[in-house]
Write an enzyme that holds these catalytic residues in place. Structure first.
Site, PDB file in Angstrom:
ATOM      1  N   GLY A 102       0.771  -1.228   0.000  1.00 41.13           N
ATOM      2  CA  GLY A 102       0.000   0.000   0.000  1.00 41.13           C
ATOM      3  C   GLY A 102       0.805   1.283   0.000  1.00 41.13           C
ATOM      4  CB  CYS A 103       4.283   2.158   0.356  1.00 38.35           C
ATOM      5  SG  CYS A 103       4.202   1.878   2.126  1.00 38.35           S
TER       6      CYS A 103
END
Length: 136
Positions: free
Chosen positions: A46-47
């Site tokens: 999710g980065c």
């Protein structure tokens, strides 16, 4: 690694681009993470940039994390997160409100949402790891 308090004291005196430079400097100060540890298992999901976090334990049972990112600002952000939890007992890390510890930095208002979207995932991975060590 600098303490979160020391970093905050310096950060408060800085503005705009100087704060970016401090984050980049923090990232450069991270101890090197061997490429062999940069795997799918250590990747933070999710980065916007790639971020890897690898836990180790010190002889007295404290958690010590290695981390890296392929983006300078993001590497500084993970360094900031680690400064809150580095070399603490697993139970302390698992119970810590890391997001609250980072609030004085106002990262959401200082950086683009693209840069900050992965911070909760970084914190969750670190705290999930700490919980496993506490339970185990």
């Amino acid at each position: 690694m600098r303490s979160l308090t020391d970093i905050r004291d310096e950060y408060e005196f800085l503005e705009g681009d100087e704060r970016y430079r401090l984050l980049i400097e923090l990232g450069r100060e991270l101890e090197p993470m061997p490429d062999a540890l940069k795997t799918d298992a250590t990747l933070v999901r999710g980065c916007s940039a790639s971020v890897w976090v690898y836990p180790t334990r010190t002889e007295d049972g404290r958690l010590h994390f290695l981390a890296d990112s392929n983006a300078a600002i993001t590497k500084g952000i993970i360094a900031l997160v680690l400064s809150a939890v580095q070399d603490q007992p697993p139970a302390t890390v698992a119970a810590m409100d890391v997001a609250a510890a980072l609030e004085p930095f106002a990262l959401q208002s200082q950086l683009s949402s693209n840069r900050t979207q992965g911070i909760p995932n970084m914190i969750a991975l670190i705290q999930d790891t700490a919980s496993r060590y506490t339970d185990g």
